[in-house]
Write an enzyme that holds these catalytic residues in place. Structure first.
Site, PDB file in Angstrom:
ATOM      1  N   CYS A  54       0.843  -1.197   0.000  1.00 16.92           N
ATOM      2  CA  CYS A  54       0.000   0.000   0.000  1.00 16.92           C
ATOM      3  C   CYS A  54       0.877   1.245   0.000  1.00 16.92           C
ATOM      4  CB  CYS A  54      -0.912  -0.011   1.231  1.00 16.92           C
ATOM      5  SG  CYS A  54      -1.911   1.482   1.420  1.00 16.92           S
ATOM      6  N   CYS A 156      -1.272   3.851  -6.365  1.00 17.09           N
ATOM      7  CA  CYS A 156      -2.190   3.171  -5.442  1.00 17.09           C
ATOM      8  C   CYS A 156      -2.358   1.762  -5.979  1.00 17.09           C
ATOM      9  CB  CYS A 156      -3.535   3.882  -5.388  1.00 17.09           C
ATOM     10  SG  CYS A 156      -4.810   2.955  -4.477  1.00 17.09           S
TER      11      CYS A 156
END
Length: 236
Positions: A54, A156
């Protein structure tokens, strides 16, 4: 699961903190604390190496000087292709606000143009129609094309799920998936597994059924199980 596709290791423990997601709209301090909980959990489950998949979580750790350095890698620990002078980064609000891409790539002499696109995270999570995804992506990519970037970084880890749509609207600009770049880098560090049966245990903190349905939707061709737990059950 790029590492599994590249046969880096044969057993994976994957933590999806679904109860506290999304991270991209939270304050950096809160994201940092969540990320540290996740890192500790994975090491306690016996992981030899922990990888943050992440951008937002690793950005919070890095700018807080809280990132573990031993046996830890993250999606920001990538090597970009040579020759890039100007790149566009599309990411969550928190990742953009952290300025981590400015620092990391700026130190390497690369000009960075950032844009937040929290809307795309929501659309991907909810399996929005392709027409809606295409609208969001085309609007997000247009400023990068206008600025003449050499590449677009999908900052992302939701975004590579629709990488083909980015490529459709990129106007020929290279679209980079950091997960793929990290997997290529780690291949040079860790030996390739000879085990043909790669196994994954997914731990989720809520909605195991919904998470399992998402895995089926994306046709994950690996042996896996899904287990749900709550942070209240985890002992220090």
């Amino acid at each position: 699961m790029r590492l599994a596709e590249h046969r880096i290791g044969s057993e994976y423990v994957y933590l999806a903190d679904t109860a506290r997601a999304p991270f991209g709209t939270k304050k950096i301090e809160e994201i940092r604390d969540i990320a540290l909980d996740c890192v500790k959990f994975l090491f306690k489950k016996g992981a030899d190496v922990v990888i943050s998949a992440c951008n937002t979580a690793q950005a919070a750790l890095m700018i807080s000087n809280a990132q573990p350095w031993k046996n830890f890698f993250g999606i920001l620990d990538i090597d970009l292709p040579a020759g890039l002078k100007k790149v566009g980064v599309l990411a969550t609000v928190a990742t953009v606000n952290s300025g981590i891409y400015y620092k990391k790539l700026g130190d390497a002499g690369v000009e960075v143009i950032q844009r937040p696109c929290q809307e795309l995270v929501t659309a991907i999570e909810s399996f929005a129609p392709d027409t809606e995804i295409e609208r969001i992506v085309s609007e997000a990519v247009f400023p990068f094309r206008k600025e003449g970037v050499d590449a677009i970084i999908l900052g992302c880890t939701h975004f590579p799920l629709v990488k083909h749509i980015f490529e459709k609207f990129s106007g020929g600009i290279s679209v980079l998936d950091p997960a793929e770049l990290l997997a290529e880098k780690l291949k040079k560090i860790f030996p390739e597994s000879t085990d043909n049966d790669v196994r994954v245990t997914f731990y989720v903190t809520s909605d195991a059924k919904i998470f399992s349905e998402k895995l089926k939707r994306y046709s994950l061709h690996l042996l896996y199980t899904v287990e749900e737990f709550s942070w209240g059950e985890v002992k220090e």
